[in-house]
Design a protein around this motif. Structure first.
Motif, short mmCIF file in Angstrom:
data_model
loop_
_atom_site.label_atom_id
_atom_site.label_comp_id
_atom_site.label_asym_id
_atom_site.label_seq_id
_atom_site.Cartn_x
_atom_site.Cartn_y
_atom_site.Cartn_z
N SER A 1 0.83 -1.21 0.00
CA SER A 1 0.00 0.00 0.00
C SER A 1 0.87 1.26 0.00
O SER A 1 2.08 1.20 0.26
N ALA A 2 0.22 2.38 -0.26
CA ALA A 2 0.92 3.67 -0.21
C ALA A 2 1.47 3.91 1.19
O ALA A 2 2.62 4.34 1.36
N ARG A 3 0.66 3.64 2.21
CA ARG A 3 1.11 3.83 3.58
C ARG A 3 2.32 2.94 3.89
O ARG A 3 3.29 3.40 4.51
N LYS A 4 2.28 1.69 3.47
CA LYS A 4 3.38 0.78 3.75
C LYS A 4 4.66 1.24 3.04
O LYS A 4 5.75 1.14 3.61
N ASN A 5 4.53 1.76 1.83
CA ASN A 5 5.70 2.31 1.15
C ASN A 5 6.32 3.44 1.96
O ASN A 5 7.55 3.52 2.10
N LEU A 6 5.48 4.31 2.51
CA LEU A 6 5.99 5.41 3.30
C LEU A 6 6.57 4.93 4.63
O LEU A 6 7.56 5.46 5.12
N GLU A 7 5.95 3.92 5.23
CA GLU A 7 6.48 3.37 6.49
C GLU A 7 7.87 2.77 6.29
O GLU A 7 8.75 2.90 7.15
N ILE A 8 8.06 2.09 5.17
CA ILE A 8 9.37 1.51 4.88
C ILE A 8 10.41 2.62 4.72
O ILE A 8 11.52 2.53 5.27
N ALA A 9 10.05 3.67 3.98
CA ALA A 9 10.97 4.79 3.81
C ALA A 9 11.28 5.45 5.14
O ALA A 9 12.44 5.79 5.43
N ALA A 10 10.26 5.62 5.98
CA ALA A 10 10.46 6.27 7.28
C ALA A 10 11.35 5.46 8.19
O ALA A 10 12.06 6.01 9.05
N SER A 11 11.35 4.14 8.03
CA SER A 11 12.14 3.27 8.91
C SER A 11 13.64 3.47 8.75
O SER A 11 14.41 3.05 9.62
N TYR A 12 14.06 4.11 7.67
CA TYR A 12 15.49 4.36 7.47
C TYR A 12 15.99 5.55 8.29
O TYR A 12 17.18 5.80 8.35
N LEU B 1 6.79 11.69 -4.87
CA LEU B 1 7.11 12.99 -4.26
C LEU B 1 7.02 12.90 -2.74
O LEU B 1 7.87 13.47 -2.03
N ALA B 2 6.03 12.18 -2.24
CA ALA B 2 5.92 11.99 -0.79
C ALA B 2 7.16 11.30 -0.23
O ALA B 2 7.66 11.66 0.84
N LEU B 3 7.65 10.31 -0.94
CA LEU B 3 8.87 9.61 -0.50
C LEU B 3 10.08 10.54 -0.51
O LEU B 3 10.94 10.45 0.35
N ALA B 4 10.13 11.44 -1.51
CA ALA B 4 11.25 12.38 -1.58
C ALA B 4 11.22 13.40 -0.45
O ALA B 4 12.26 13.89 -0.02
N LEU B 5 10.02 13.70 0.03
CA LEU B 5 9.86 14.74 1.05
C LEU B 5 9.78 14.22 2.48
O LEU B 5 9.88 15.01 3.42
N ILE B 6 9.61 12.93 2.67
CA ILE B 6 9.25 12.41 3.98
C ILE B 6 10.28 12.69 5.07
O ILE B 6 9.94 12.85 6.24
N SER B 7 11.53 12.79 4.72
CA SER B 7 12.58 13.00 5.73
C SER B 7 12.82 14.48 6.05
O SER B 7 13.78 14.81 6.72
#
Length: 240
Positions: free
Chosen positions: A91-102, A141-147
C-alpha cells in the motif's frame, strides 16, 4: 550555498552526455533546469545524488564534496529521478512506512502529513499497482519529502501528468518551499511549469548549459518560452 556543480562532464559510448556543466543553487531557491529530452538534465541530477560518477568535475552539497560525505549529505537530500522506486504490491502507507524506517526521527505523524499533502490519504491502504500514473508520481514525491530534506531534486515531476496532476504537484512544491524553506532543483522540458514555480533558471541543450538567469531576468523577454528560444537561437551555431 546549498549546491555547487562545477564543470561536470560525463560522456557515454554513443557520444552523448554532458560537458562542463556549472551552476549553483542557494538556500530557498526553486532552481529549474529547462531543456528538451536528451539535453543532459537527468545525467546531471544522477551525478549530483551519487547514482553516477562523472568523468570530471565536482559536486558540493552544503559546502561538502559528495565523495567525502555520501551518507551524511543524503540525510538532507530527497530526490525523485525518472520513475519512483515503489513496492507495487504494498500500500501507499506501507511504502511510506518503509521509507520512514530508514530514519530515526520520522514518526507516524509525518507519514499522515505526507499522505494529506499529496492527496493520497483516501487511497493509503490500496496497493500501489492499482494506482494511476499521477498517483504514483505523488507517492514518489511523498517519498522524496518524507525526511524533511533541506534540498529536493526532482527530475521531470510533471512529465506524463494531466493538467490536474501538474497543478497538484506544483502546489506541493511551492507550499514546501514557502512554508518550510525547502530548496528545490527541478528539471523539465515544460517552460510554463518552471516559469510559475522557479526563481532561477538554467537552459540546457545537447549536454551543455547555455545560460543561467533569475526568472525576473528571463521574463524580460516576455515569457520563459521566449527566453528559451532566444537562448537556443543564439547558441545553435556553436553547438553544431
Amino acid at each position: 550555498m546549498v549546491l555547487k556543480v562545477d564543470n561536470l562532464t560525463k560522456r557515454y559510448h554513443n557520444g552523448r552526455g554532458i560537458n562542463s556543466i556549472s551552476f549553483s543553487v542557494d538556500d530557498g531557491d526553486i532552481f529549474g533546469l529547462l531543456g528538451p529530452n536528451g539535453s543532459g538534465k537527468t545525467t546531471t541530477m544522477k551525478i549530483i545524488v551519487g547514482l553516477m560518477k562523472p568523468d570530471s568535475g565536482s559536486v558540493e552539497i552544503f559546502s561538502n564534496k559528495i565523495d567525502d560525505i555520501q551518507e551524511k549529505y543524503l540525510r538532507d537530500v530527497g530526490c525523485l529521478i525518472e520513475a519512483p522506486a515503489l513496492y507495487d504490491f504494498l500500500s501507499a502507507r506501507k511504502n511510506l512506512e518503509i521509507a520512514a524506517s530508514y530514519y530515526d526521527d520520522i514518526d507516524d505523524y509525518r507519514i499522515e502529513e505526507m499522505l494529506n499533502i499529496t492527496g493520497l490519504v483516501k487511497f493509503q491502504n490500496e496497493k500501489v499497482k492499482e494506482f494511476s500514473f499521477g498517483m504514483k508520481q505523488r507517492l514518489g514525491l511523498a517519498l522524496a519529502l518524507i525526511s524533511n530534506p533541506k534540498l529536493v531534486i526532482l527530475d521531470e515531476p510533471a512529465n506524463g501528468l494531466d493538467i490536474e496532476g501538474m497543478v497538484s504537484i506544483r502546489k506541493i512544491i511551492m507550499n514546501e518551499n514557502r512554508e518550510k524553506g525547502t530548496t528545490f532543483l527541478i528539471s523539465s522540458h515544460l517552460a510554463h511549469e518552471l516559469e510559475i514555480m522557479c526563481n532561477k533558471i538554467a537552459v540546457m541543450k545537447e549536454g551543455r548549459l547555455l545560460s543561467v538567469a533569475t526568472m525576473e531576468e528571463a521574463l524580460k523577454k516576455g515569457s520563459l518560452e521566449a527566453y528559451f528560444m532566444e537562448t537556443i537561437n543564439k547558441t545553435d551555431g556553436g553547438l553544431q
